[in-house]
Every structure is written in C-alpha cells, then in structure tokens.
Design an enzyme around this catalytic site. Sequence first.
Site, short mmCIF file in Angstrom:
data_model
loop_
_atom_site.label_atom_id
_atom_site.label_comp_id
_atom_site.label_asym_id
_atom_site.label_seq_id
_atom_site.Cartn_x
_atom_site.Cartn_y
_atom_site.Cartn_z
N CYS A 80 5.90 51.90 -30.97
CA CYS A 80 6.38 51.51 -32.29
C CYS A 80 7.80 52.04 -32.43
CB CYS A 80 5.45 51.96 -33.41
SG CYS A 80 5.36 53.73 -33.69
N CYS A 85 7.93 46.81 -33.07
CA CYS A 85 9.20 47.30 -32.51
C CYS A 85 10.09 46.17 -32.02
CB CYS A 85 8.97 48.33 -31.42
SG CYS A 85 8.06 47.72 -30.01
N CYS A 130 11.11 46.39 -26.09
CA CYS A 130 10.27 46.83 -24.98
C CYS A 130 10.64 46.06 -23.71
CB CYS A 130 8.80 46.60 -25.32
SG CYS A 130 7.68 47.37 -24.18
#
Length: 137
Positions: free
Chosen positions: A11, A85, A89
């Site tokens: 997150c 998020c 990533c």
Amino acid sequence: MATKPSVLFVCIHNAGRSQMAAGYLNHLAGDDVEVRSAGSAPVDSVNPNVIEAMLEEGIDLRSQKPKVLTTEAVQLSDVVITMGCGDVCPFFPGKRYLDWQLNDPAGQGIDAIRPIRDEIRQRIEGLIAELKSGIAI
C-alpha cells in the site's frame, strides 16, 4: 504445497492496510506462508489506530515498521497484493498480482478501521484457502 508460497502486500504508506493483511496472514497461516509488506511511500510508523484494532484480534503490530517497496521484494514473492498504490509496483512475468480495493484507514478512528480490518481478514482467509489448494500460484 511442495514449496512455501510467498506473498507481498503493498500500500502507499505501509502503515495500515498492508500491515493488517500481513499480520493476519502471519497469524492465520503461521509458517506455511512467507509474508512481506511494503509501501510505495512509507511513513515512520504503523498507524496507532490500526495497531489498536489488530490488538483486539490478538495480533500485535507494535514492533512492525513501515518498509519501502523494493524490486527485490516483488521478485521474491509469488503473489503481490496491492491496496490502493496505483501503478508504482514493478511488474514481473510469472507473478500473480491482485488489487484489493479497500478504504484507507489513514486519518480514521477505530470505529472506521474495524470494518476495513474485518474485510481484510475475510480476504486473507480466502487467500489462505487458495494457497492451500494451489490456485494462487
């Protein structure tokens, strides 16, 4: 399971949702799963209301520290679960990616965090069932 699966929870601040998810997976799966959590922009400490909510479940997050998301953490994980998020990533072929849409506990009181915590627990229980059946990896 022939090998121990590994799960990474990501997150933004690594102070709420990902910490709760990692806490539940460690608590409910024990040594059967390797658990990591990280944040794209980690803060200095875990949200105190998150700590309180998890203590109600018998899970102590007081010793946990938010960690920065690294490429290595993603590479070492079989399943990467993001929680609000965005696209920060790194993507690697062969990994299973899940995006759990969950409310952010940041700035929320304990009464608002409990339903988020409870939804995370339900999702973790489903994830454990998938991991045990071999579906998730």
